[in-house]
Design an enzyme around this catalytic site. Structure first.
Site, PDB file in Angstrom:
ATOM      1  N   HIS A  35       0.923  -1.312  -2.590  1.00  0.00           N
ATOM      2  CA  HIS A  35       0.067  -0.420  -1.814  1.00  0.00           C
ATOM      3  C   HIS A  35      -1.212  -0.010  -2.537  1.00  0.00           C
ATOM      4  CE1 HIS A  35       3.342   0.007   1.071  1.00  0.00           C
ATOM      5  NE2 HIS A  35       4.161   0.306   0.071  1.00  0.00           N
ATOM      6  N   GLU A  59       4.944   0.514  -6.157  1.00  0.00           N
ATOM      7  CA  GLU A  59       4.000   1.242  -5.305  1.00  0.00           C
ATOM      8  C   GLU A  59       2.558   0.825  -5.589  1.00  0.00           C
ATOM      9  OE1 GLU A  59       4.743   3.335  -2.720  1.00  0.00           O
ATOM     10  OE2 GLU A  59       6.750   2.545  -3.105  1.00  0.00           O
ATOM     11  N   HIS A 102       7.166   9.510  -2.226  1.00  0.00           N
ATOM     12  CA  HIS A 102       7.573   8.104  -2.136  1.00  0.00           C
ATOM     13  C   HIS A 102       6.360   7.217  -2.375  1.00  0.00           C
ATOM     14  CE1 HIS A 102       9.718   4.686   0.329  1.00  0.00           C
ATOM     15  NE2 HIS A 102       9.191   4.263  -0.801  1.00  0.00           N
TER      16      HIS A 102
END
Length: 260
Positions: free
Chosen positions: A160, A156, A101
């Site tokens: 992040h 992502e 993930h």
């Protein structure tokens, strides 16, 4: 199955709305259900939505506090995700192998930095890494030929990866290299129930860099069904990932299996 005594579910629901969940209650202590999901949603209704398209744009908001203490490495159990959210297609191997993930800079108090720079995703790099990404870190909501196929990795990275301090290549390659093989107990007991502590311990054993205990692994459940497995990794002085570590108290709120 939902286990009222700290159990985990990797089970089958008979309908899409969750009405059958209440009928699937486990009776063993500290158990993880690995029953098959017989209903999956194929094809997301939001692939061309404005919210998905926004993921390709740089974010004007950036986090002013770039500090973090460790990394959360999250892997998804796709049979559950496909059932709840929807997948463009379903691979049988996902019943026995979780996929990536994300790799998330995290703080000990349970918060995390996000959208730390406006650096856009390098699409050419994603093309170069596409084979490994599609195998270990797939965008299950969009097919390879979809215009939204890059949206997952773009999200992502922008949310992040930009906070990791790593280059895009290093960030994605680090996550791919950390890939944890799913213990055979998952596939072997698909359609059954296994002890939560045993599953946690086996996920720890799959990583030979770990010197900590089973609390290096968190089990995340949605509606009593296993959704994700998260592992905690030390942050090295250069900002890269180190060895597995015991997850701090601020992270344990994610360890929800058995609490629903």
């Amino acid at each position: 199955e939902i286990n009222k005594n700290n159990g985990i579910s990797i089970v089958a629901a008979d309908d899409e709305d969750g009405d059958a969940f209440a009928d699937n209650v486990g009776d063993g202590e500290n158990k993880v259900s690995l029953e098959d999901h017989r209903v999956h949603r194929y094809g997301s209704t939001n692939h061309n939505s404005n919210s998905n398209n926004m993921r390709y744009k740089s974010h004007s908001h950036t986090d002013n506090d770039l500090s973090f203490d460790y990394y959360t490495y999250s892997m998804s159990y796709q049979p559950e995700f496909c059932r709840l959210v929807g997948c463009s297609s379903f691979r049988e191997e996902w019943k026995g192998q979780l996929t990536i993930h994300g790799l998330w800079p995290s703080r000990n108090d349970g918060t995390w930095p996000s959208f730390c720079t406006d650096e856009k995703l390098d699409v050419s790099l994603m093309d170069e890494m596409s084979e490994e990404l599609n195998e270990r870190w797939p965008n299950v909501k969009s097919s390879i030929d979809s215009i939204d196929h890059m949206s997952f990795w773009n999200h992502e990275w922008t949310k992040h990866g930009t906070c990791s301090g790593m280059s895009q290549k290093d960030y994605f390659q680090t996550a791919l290299d950390l890939f944890l093989p799913t213990p055979s107990i998952v596939l072997e007991n698909h359609g059954s129930v296994v002890p939560k502590t045993e599953l946690q311990e086996q996920f720890k054993e799959e990583d030979d860099t770990s010197s900590a205990g089973a609390d290096t692994t968190l089990m995340v459940c949605k509606y009593g069904y296993l959704s994700e497995v998260q592992a905690c990794y030390k942050k090295m002085e250069d900002g890269r990932t180190g060895k597995r570590m015991s997850c701090p108290n601020g992270a344990t709120k994610e360890d929800t299996c058995g609490e629903e």
